[in-house]
Design a protein around this motif. Structure first.
Motif, PDB file in Angstrom:
ATOM      1  N   GLU A 170      37.924  36.401  55.007  1.00  0.00           N
ATOM      2  CA  GLU A 170      36.989  36.809  53.958  1.00  0.00           C
ATOM      3  C   GLU A 170      37.525  38.054  53.269  1.00  0.00           C
ATOM      4  O   GLU A 170      37.854  39.052  53.922  1.00  0.00           O
ATOM      5  CB  GLU A 170      35.608  37.122  54.551  1.00  0.00           C
ATOM      6  N   GLY A 171      37.629  37.996  51.946  1.00  0.00           N
ATOM      7  CA  GLY A 171      38.143  39.150  51.218  1.00  0.00           C
ATOM      8  C   GLY A 171      38.104  38.888  49.729  1.00  0.00           C
ATOM      9  O   GLY A 171      37.757  37.782  49.286  1.00  0.00           O
ATOM     10  N   LEU A 172      38.446  39.921  48.966  1.00  0.00           N
ATOM     11  CA  LEU A 172      38.427  39.787  47.503  1.00  0.00           C
ATOM     12  C   LEU A 172      39.498  40.680  46.916  1.00  0.00           C
ATOM     13  O   LEU A 172      39.713  41.798  47.386  1.00  0.00           O
ATOM     14  CB  LEU A 172      37.044  40.201  46.991  1.00  0.00           C
ATOM     15  N   ILE A 173      40.187  40.158  45.899  1.00  0.00           N
ATOM     16  CA  ILE A 173      41.120  40.996  45.151  1.00  0.00           C
ATOM     17  C   ILE A 173      40.733  40.916  43.677  1.00  0.00           C
ATOM     18  O   ILE A 173      40.473  39.833  43.158  1.00  0.00           O
ATOM     19  CB  ILE A 173      42.592  40.572  45.389  1.00  0.00           C
ATOM     20  N   ASN A 174      40.653  42.068  43.037  1.00  0.00           N
ATOM     21  CA  ASN A 174      40.370  42.099  41.591  1.00  0.00           C
ATOM     22  C   ASN A 174      41.519  42.828  40.900  1.00  0.00           C
ATOM     23  O   ASN A 174      41.717  44.021  41.096  1.00  0.00           O
ATOM     24  CB  ASN A 174      39.042  42.822  41.333  1.00  0.00           C
ATOM     25  N   LEU A 175      42.293  42.074  40.115  1.00  0.00           N
ATOM     26  CA  LEU A 175      43.411  42.670  39.377  1.00  0.00           C
ATOM     27  C   LEU A 175      42.959  42.876  37.933  1.00  0.00           C
ATOM     28  O   LEU A 175      43.298  42.075  37.057  1.00  0.00           O
ATOM     29  CB  LEU A 175      44.625  41.746  39.433  1.00  0.00           C
ATOM     30  N   GLY A 176      42.157  43.873  37.699  1.00  0.00           N
ATOM     31  CA  GLY A 176      41.708  44.190  36.341  1.00  0.00           C
ATOM     32  C   GLY A 176      41.169  42.974  35.592  1.00  0.00           C
ATOM     33  O   GLY A 176      41.611  42.689  34.480  1.00  0.00           O
ATOM     34  N   GLY A 177      40.233  42.258  36.198  1.00  0.00           N
ATOM     35  CA  GLY A 177      39.619  41.115  35.500  1.00  0.00           C
ATOM     36  C   GLY A 177      39.966  39.767  36.112  1.00  0.00           C
ATOM     37  O   GLY A 177      39.292  38.782  35.859  1.00  0.00           O
ATOM     38  N   ASN A 178      41.014  39.715  36.904  1.00  0.00           N
ATOM     39  CA  ASN A 178      41.325  38.495  37.662  1.00  0.00           C
ATOM     40  C   ASN A 178      40.808  38.675  39.077  1.00  0.00           C
ATOM     41  O   ASN A 178      41.403  39.407  39.866  1.00  0.00           O
ATOM     42  CB  ASN A 178      42.835  38.275  37.758  1.00  0.00           C
TER      43      ASN A 178
END
Ligand code: FAD
Ligand code: MG
Ligand code: MG
Length: 317
Positions: A170-178
């Protein structure tokens, strides 16, 4: 989501704020994730003189350049998207991006003849690929590949794969809108859809997703104003000017963020009606269109639940 078990790590890479959310306190893992992103940035950037993509650009009109397999496959995928019928996506848009400089110092509306001259060196057909050698040749002098619309999605998918490999479920990555999500904490990840031209935290709605990527492209992200008009960074490869239609933003929900990146640009080019019609043939891609007239249109709701959060926006049926 507000959950006291969530650990957030942030960085600035690719000129964008990067956010990683994990369910364990693991600085070492976060720093390995940021290094991985940095490695891909170093291969793909066009904002510095040296990268594999810049090696290709520097050799335009002269000779093919052999690149690493992942870079080659990404360019191949970007070329295929560029050659779709009526595609607004164009990997060879570089000379126009450099001319407009939108979001960078010195942006201004270029002269029409300059735009016309640059349009002539943005043909995706002139990106010549050799599968066996993994080489890329730009056939016209002055041509430039720009992966700004697709590289973050590609990298978000690599981060997801890496996290799974490391045993993270379980996790999340946000690359400036992605945004790319793993797993379903508390039944799903809640992702905000930004309100265009409003404060950073203002949302028109939020969606709940499980194991999905959520990518937003918007006119409000990078733009400048001149002559009473707003000039934003998603260019129409047919005219050489920013895409002009009823849309402020498009959000795409898909499994891979790479698809989300390609589809946000394609749908931006198509607009709401044609975009929804095309998506009816696709089970795997869904979209949220936010229009200038404050309408929100959902292509369907199979893979996500949408909660409206701003009464000044109307949800169309
Ligand atoms: P999207 O809507 O996904 O893409 C818009 C971008 O795609 C434009 O900015 C342009 O680059 C390109 N584009 C425009 N029209 C088209 C079209 N029709 N078809 C295909 N592509 C198009 N920003 C900085 O300020 N400084 C940096 O050092 C920097 N380094 C970066 C390094 C990398 C590897 C990447 C991927 C991005 C970097 N950026 C940097 C950000 C970059 O300049 C863009 O602003 C960003 O990628 C746009 O992404 P987006 O998701 O906001 O917009
Ligand atoms: Mg993008
Ligand atoms: Mg964007």
């Amino acid at each position: 989501m507000s959950d006291s078990r969530v650990w957030s790590y942030s960085a600035v890479l690719m000129g964008s704020p990067i956010l990683l959310k994990l369910f364990s306190h693991d600085e070492a893992l976060a720093s390995r994730v940021f290094s991985l992103i940095k490695q891909y940035e170093d291969l793909l950037t066009v904002n510095r003189a040296d990268s594999q993509v810049m090696d290709i650009n520097h050799a335009a009109g002269r000779h093919p350049v052999v690149v690493s397999r992942p870079v080659y496959e990404l360019i191949k995928c970007a070329k295929a998207a560029s050659l779709l019928p009526d595609s607004a996506f164009n990997l060879a848009i570089g000379p126009l991006v450099k001319l407009w400089r939108i979001g960078f110092k010195g942006d201004s509306v270029p002269a029409a003849d300059e735009i016309a001259a640059r349009l002539r060196i943005t043909r995706p057909q002139d990106v010549i690929l050799d599968d066996a050698a993994a080489s890329v040749f730009l056939a016209q002098p002055g041509m430039e590949i720009d992966l700004g619309a697709i590289a973050k999605g590609f990298i978000a998918d690599r981060v997801r794969d890496y996290l799974y490999q490391q045993g993270v479920s379980e996790g999340l990555i946000n690359l400036g809108g992605n945004v790319q999500t793993l797993g379903a904490p508390q039944g799903g990840w809640s992702i905000g859809v930004k309100k265009p031209f409003a404060a950073a935290e203002a949302l028109v709605g939020s969606i709940e997703v499980v194991n999905k990527s959520v990518v937003t492209s918007g006119t409000y992200e990078r733009y400048f104003e001149q002559d009473g008009k707003l000039w934003h960074h998603i260019l129409d490869p047919r005219s050489g000017y920013p895409l002009s239609n009823e849309l402020d933003s498009v959000t795409v929900i898909s499994t891979d963020s790479l698809d989300g990146d390609i589809w946000t640009t394609l749908l931006f080019g198509l607009g709401v009606e044609k975009g929804c019609a095309l998506l009816r043939q696709r089970q795997d891609i869904e979209a949220i269109f936010v229009s200038k007239n404050r309408e929100i249109t959902l292509s369907s709701r199979r893979q996500f639940r949408f909660t409206p959060l701003d009464a000044s926006y109307r949800l169309t049926d």
